[in-house]
Design a protein around this motif. Structure first.
Motif, PDB file in Angstrom:
ATOM      1  N   LEU A 140       6.433   2.073   1.129  1.00 47.84           N
ATOM      2  CA  LEU A 140       5.368   1.268   1.204  1.00 47.84           C
ATOM      3  C   LEU A 140       5.329   0.917   2.727  1.00 47.84           C
ATOM      4  O   LEU A 140       6.410   0.250   3.122  1.00 47.84           O
ATOM      5  N   ALA A 141       4.396   0.758   3.343  1.00 49.56           N
ATOM      6  CA  ALA A 141       4.238   0.395   4.693  1.00 49.56           C
ATOM      7  C   ALA A 141       3.006  -0.398   4.770  1.00 49.56           C
ATOM      8  O   ALA A 141       1.955  -0.049   4.518  1.00 49.56           O
ATOM      9  N   LEU A 186      -8.517   3.532   4.154  1.00 51.11           N
ATOM     10  CA  LEU A 186      -7.298   2.878   4.699  1.00 51.11           C
ATOM     11  C   LEU A 186      -6.718   3.972   5.946  1.00 51.11           C
ATOM     12  O   LEU A 186      -6.307   5.081   5.532  1.00 51.11           O
ATOM     13  N   PRO A 187      -7.287   3.767   7.199  1.00 49.44           N
ATOM     14  CA  PRO A 187      -6.775   4.561   8.255  1.00 49.44           C
ATOM     15  C   PRO A 187      -5.258   4.905   8.472  1.00 49.44           C
ATOM     16  O   PRO A 187      -4.448   4.193   7.746  1.00 49.44           O
ATOM     17  N   PRO A 188      -4.966   6.049   8.751  1.00 44.84           N
ATOM     18  CA  PRO A 188      -3.484   6.507   9.013  1.00 44.84           C
ATOM     19  C   PRO A 188      -2.718   5.683  10.175  1.00 44.84           C
ATOM     20  O   PRO A 188      -3.373   5.263  10.888  1.00 44.84           O
ATOM     21  N   ARG A 189      -1.410   5.387   9.658  1.00 42.76           N
ATOM     22  CA  ARG A 189      -0.526   4.649  10.705  1.00 42.76           C
ATOM     23  C   ARG A 189      -0.048   5.323  11.808  1.00 42.76           C
ATOM     24  O   ARG A 189       0.183   6.705  11.556  1.00 42.76           O
ATOM     25  N   GLU A 190       0.025   5.092  12.868  1.00 44.44           N
ATOM     26  CA  GLU A 190       0.548   5.959  13.926  1.00 44.44           C
ATOM     27  C   GLU A 190       1.522   4.899  14.985  1.00 44.44           C
ATOM     28  O   GLU A 190       1.165   3.950  14.984  1.00 44.44           O
ATOM     29  N   TRP A 191       2.425   5.426  15.233  1.00 46.45           N
ATOM     30  CA  TRP A 191       3.290   4.692  16.147  1.00 46.45           C
ATOM     31  C   TRP A 191       4.546   5.797  16.776  1.00 46.45           C
ATOM     32  O   TRP A 191       4.619   6.951  16.370  1.00 46.45           O
ATOM     33  N   VAL A 195       0.806  -1.022   0.267  1.00 50.06           N
ATOM     34  CA  VAL A 195       0.031  -0.132   0.006  1.00 50.06           C
ATOM     35  C   VAL A 195       0.944   1.068  -0.029  1.00 50.06           C
ATOM     36  O   VAL A 195       1.794   1.374   0.742  1.00 50.06           O
ATOM     37  N   ARG A 196       0.594   2.176  -0.861  1.00 51.10           N
ATOM     38  CA  ARG A 196       1.337   3.342  -0.907  1.00 51.10           C
ATOM     39  C   ARG A 196       0.952   4.394  -0.103  1.00 51.10           C
ATOM     40  O   ARG A 196      -0.135   4.751   0.277  1.00 51.10           O
ATOM     41  N   TYR A 197       1.829   5.008   0.781  1.00 51.76           N
ATOM     42  CA  TYR A 197       1.668   5.887   1.914  1.00 51.76           C
ATOM     43  C   TYR A 197       2.276   7.141   1.591  1.00 51.76           C
ATOM     44  O   TYR A 197       3.425   7.103   0.828  1.00 51.76           O
ATOM     45  N   ASP A 198       1.952   8.373   2.230  1.00 60.13           N
ATOM     46  CA  ASP A 198       2.935   9.526   2.138  1.00 60.13           C
ATOM     47  C   ASP A 198       3.921   9.465   3.190  1.00 60.13           C
ATOM     48  O   ASP A 198       3.986   8.356   3.943  1.00 60.13           O
ATOM     49  N   VAL A 214       2.813  10.114  12.319  1.00 62.25           N
ATOM     50  CA  VAL A 214       1.454   9.742  11.675  1.00 62.25           C
ATOM     51  C   VAL A 214       1.779   9.716  10.169  1.00 62.25           C
ATOM     52  O   VAL A 214       2.564  10.519   9.723  1.00 62.25           O
ATOM     53  N   GLN A 215       1.185   8.625   9.564  1.00 63.10           N
ATOM     54  CA  GLN A 215       1.589   8.473   8.208  1.00 63.10           C
ATOM     55  C   GLN A 215       0.182   7.938   7.375  1.00 63.10           C
ATOM     56  O   GLN A 215      -0.498   7.046   7.898  1.00 63.10           O
ATOM     57  N   LYS A 216      -0.058   9.034   6.571  1.00 63.03           N
ATOM     58  CA  LYS A 216      -1.491   8.944   5.865  1.00 63.03           C
ATOM     59  C   LYS A 216      -1.278   8.314   4.688  1.00 63.03           C
ATOM     60  O   LYS A 216      -0.117   8.277   3.822  1.00 63.03           O
ATOM     61  N   VAL A 217      -2.346   7.905   4.153  1.00 59.13           N
ATOM     62  CA  VAL A 217      -2.315   6.997   2.645  1.00 59.13           C
ATOM     63  C   VAL A 217      -2.087   7.908   1.520  1.00 59.13           C
ATOM     64  O   VAL A 217      -2.640   9.135   1.775  1.00 59.13           O
ATOM     65  N   SER A 218      -1.391   7.777   0.453  1.00 62.23           N
ATOM     66  CA  SER A 218      -1.203   8.433  -0.577  1.00 62.23           C
ATOM     67  C   SER A 218      -2.350   8.960  -1.229  1.00 62.23           C
ATOM     68  O   SER A 218      -3.098   8.099  -1.563  1.00 62.23           O
ATOM     69  N   SER A 219      -2.507  10.191  -1.719  1.00 62.41           N
ATOM     70  CA  SER A 219      -3.708  10.404  -2.546  1.00 62.41           C
ATOM     71  C   SER A 219      -3.335  10.827  -4.112  1.00 62.41           C
ATOM     72  O   SER A 219      -4.026  11.449  -4.858  1.00 62.41           O
TER      73      SER A 219
END
Length: 263
Positions: A42-43, A77-82, A9-12, A90-95
């Motif tokens: 990709l994450a 696709l909810p943003p990743r948080e860690w 999955v492609r993320y920003d 925070v990493q959001k999915v790419s638009s």
């Protein structure tokens, strides 16, 4: 918390979020890096606190703003948080819209990951299933950017597939548990039957021994009775012979007595 591993999955780029008076405040995008094609890393799509309500989709006659597209993507696709080193990321999915080359690269990455993680080609394989789920999520992301309605419909298809698989998994686990119980019951029943068979075999052996003893006893009785009967017959024959002899003697004596009287 460890940074999530690579996925399809492609993320920003990740965004560093600072904590101010208990509130989260976003800062500038920092060094998430990019791959050799200049794409964001990709994450994995990590679980994000449960399902979120999807934003309403405007009428087809109205233009879709980038904000609406991002809201829908973040809902799908909810943003990743860690946390890493005491910092919250925070990493959001790419638009970013996908090109034909992106789709070809996605296919190549899928084949590479399948080979790298040694996914089985047939049968049930959690690794293969995970990679295809990531691929489907990436396709939903690409479609949603160009057509939100089509992306939401694909989301329904994805959720229905996941629900069906979860139901099949529950049914499989229940059937396995049921099979194990039946196997244990059969094993217990087999043990009981083996014990019963041994008891019956022992009882049979004892009965056969009793039959042999009774046969020997019967033969002994028959032999004893046969000897007794032969002895009695012999004794009876001797008595008859003695009586006959006595009868002849008496008859001779009687004739001797009666003969002078006739003269």
């Amino acid at each position: 918390m460890i940074t999530p591993s690579q996925s399809l999955v492609r993320y920003d780029n990740p965004v560093l979020v600072s904590r101010t008076d208990g509130n989260l405040k976003g800062q500038a995008v920092v060094g998430g890096g990019s791959d050799k094609n200049g794409k964001p890393p990709l994450a994995n799509n990590l679980p994000g606190g449960g399902p979120k309500k999807l934003p309403p989709v405007d009428d087809k006659t109205r233009a879709k703003t980038p904000t609406q597209t991002e809201d829908i993507l973040n809902s799908i696709l909810p943003p990743r948080e860690w946390d890493e080193g005491g910092q919250f990321w925070v990493q959001k999915v790419s638009s970013t819209p996908a090109t034909r080359l992106d789709v070809i690269n996605l296919q190549e990455q899928l084949d590479h990951m399948l080979q790298k993680r040694q996914a089985r080609e047939t049968g049930i394989c959690p690794v293969r299933r995970e990679l295809y789920i990531q691929t489907f999520d990436e396709l939903i992301r690409q479609v949603t950017i160009s057509c939100q309605e089509r992306g939401l419909l694909l989301l329904r298809v994805r959720d229905e597939i996941r629900m069906s698989i979860a139901a099949y998994q529950t049914l499989y686990e229940s059937s396995v548990a049921f099979g194990m119980r039946k196997a244990l019951q059969a094993e217990q029943g087999k043990s009981d039957m083996d014990t019963r068979i041994k008891e019956l075999e022992e009882e049979k052996r004892q009965l056969e021994q009793s039959v042999l003893e009774l046969k020997a006893k019967c033969e002994a009785i028959e032999k004893r009775e046969s000897e007794r009967r032969a002895m009695e017959e012999r004794k009876h024959a001797e008595e008859i012979a003695f009586l006959k002899k006595t009868n002849v003697q008496l008859k001779t004596q009687l004739e001797g007595i009666l003969s002078p009287q006739k003269k």
